[in-house]
Design a protein around this motif. Sequence first.
Motif, PDB file in Angstrom:
ATOM      1  N   GLY A   1       0.805  -1.139  -0.030  1.00 17.72           N
ATOM      2  CA  GLY A   1       0.093   0.070   0.108  1.00 17.72           C
ATOM      3  C   GLY A   1       0.807   1.277  -0.175  1.00 17.72           C
ATOM      4  O   GLY A   1       2.110   1.155   0.247  1.00 17.72           O
ATOM      5  N   ILE A   2       0.341   2.390  -0.130  1.00 19.72           N
ATOM      6  CA  ILE A   2       1.115   3.559  -0.500  1.00 19.72           C
ATOM      7  C   ILE A   2       0.382   4.639   0.715  1.00 19.72           C
ATOM      8  O   ILE A   2      -0.791   4.573   1.282  1.00 19.72           O
ATOM      9  N   ILE A   3       1.554   5.306   1.335  1.00 12.87           N
ATOM     10  CA  ILE A   3       1.367   6.203   2.346  1.00 12.87           C
ATOM     11  C   ILE A   3       1.619   7.499   1.598  1.00 12.87           C
ATOM     12  O   ILE A   3       2.576   7.690   1.190  1.00 12.87           O
ATOM     13  N   ILE A   4       0.609   8.620   1.629  1.00 13.89           N
ATOM     14  CA  ILE A   4       1.287   9.763   1.402  1.00 13.89           C
ATOM     15  C   ILE A   4       1.346  10.856   2.389  1.00 13.89           C
ATOM     16  O   ILE A   4       0.367  11.144   3.073  1.00 13.89           O
ATOM     17  N   ALA A   5       2.582  11.076   2.752  1.00 18.85           N
ATOM     18  CA  ALA A   5       2.891  11.682   3.853  1.00 18.85           C
ATOM     19  C   ALA A   5       3.358  13.160   3.438  1.00 18.85           C
ATOM     20  O   ALA A   5       4.039  13.358   2.509  1.00 18.85           O
ATOM     21  N   SER A   6       2.490  14.213   4.016  1.00 17.90           N
ATOM     22  CA  SER A   6       2.377  15.630   3.333  1.00 17.90           C
ATOM     23  C   SER A   6       2.739  16.638   4.938  1.00 17.90           C
ATOM     24  O   SER A   6       2.266  16.107   5.816  1.00 17.90           O
ATOM     25  N   THR A   7       3.307  17.588   4.636  1.00 19.59           N
ATOM     26  CA  THR A   7       3.561  18.827   5.658  1.00 19.59           C
ATOM     27  C   THR A   7       3.866  20.014   5.057  1.00 19.59           C
ATOM     28  O   THR A   7       4.474  20.066   4.046  1.00 19.59           O
TER      29      THR A   7
END
Length: 399
Positions: free
Chosen positions: A336-342
Amino acid sequence: MNQVKETTIRLKKNFINKITKGYPLIEKNAVIDTNKLTHEGMVIKLVDNNNKFIAKGYYGKQNKGNGWILTYDEQTKIDYDFFRDRLNKAINLRKEFYNNQDTTAFRIFNGEGDNIGGLTIDYFDGYYLINWYSEGIYMFREYIIKALSELTDYKGIYQKKRFNDGGKYIDDDDFVIGERGNFPIIVKENGVKFAVYLNEGAMVGFFIDQRDVRNIIKEKYAKNKNVLNTFSYTGAFSVFAAKGGAKKTTSVDLANRSRKKTVEQFEINNINADEQDIIVEDVFKYFKYAVKKQLLFDLVILDPPSFAKSKKHTFSASKDYTNLLKEAILITEKSGIIIASTNCSSFDMKRFKEFVDKAFHETNTQYNIVEEFYLPTDFKINTKYKESNYLKVLFIKKS
């Protein structure tokens, strides 16, 4: 406004080199003659101890600074023509956006990236929204509003004042000139519709700096996926995932308004909101629920605010992002994919990747970064001021 008077201010020696190399922020402890800083909006001519000219700027309290550099030319006058020229250059750089019928929301002026710190201007299908980030830049509002109205074919202009003592939004009538909008205004982003409100407090409905990220979710990552969108606000990522063929989306946000706003965004895109999960709850509480119920997601989106506080949790991106990722890893399917944004400007992409590595190492999980994103092109940055390139997004594949 009358001719702006200039006040000569001496800079401390150890700050001179930094500013001459293009650093645009006048830091709070950079000035010797602090007693001369009598009112925000005053134009200040910065000199060294020998009275040698360095730069001109304006005095305006914002975050860690006492104002912004406007020019390195001593002969340049900070008047109407100055602001009109800066706005004109910025607008011309965004011509391609004006000609794009599938995207009708974008930024036309991006603060220090367009060489006037403390000021941003966004376009929403004929309406303009000015953000004033200090009382100092707000003092030039007559010049800026006049220039914007002359340079654009506007329907209406709105504003947000973000400079009270707590650094928060000042809630008063946001309308400036033109015709008042019939809200919501329906704008498009890569063909997807969004309801925008320029008259409902500090936020308008979605964050246009995530345009490229949302689009690639729709085009490449959402099809047939079970998607979790945390800190979902009005559900923009969820809408794009649904438009991209997601099997199902789950949107989680603590704010009560998020449910109604997210339903609205689904409905204007002809998506049945009843077929999606919209949950008003603390994200960290939801993580625990998901683990308990053994829920797993193919795509997990993490886009927290830089700082957030609930009854049980205080979240700081610079301190707590690793732990947030560890929670997300537990409920992400293998491959699966985790989209980590900040959008936290206090650390760079290198440091952000260190947070990611630590989280996966501590959960004994393998990973691979498959995409990375920064700000879209309409968010022009100042390469001498790294904080202006604040957005960092990583697409992380769990092995």
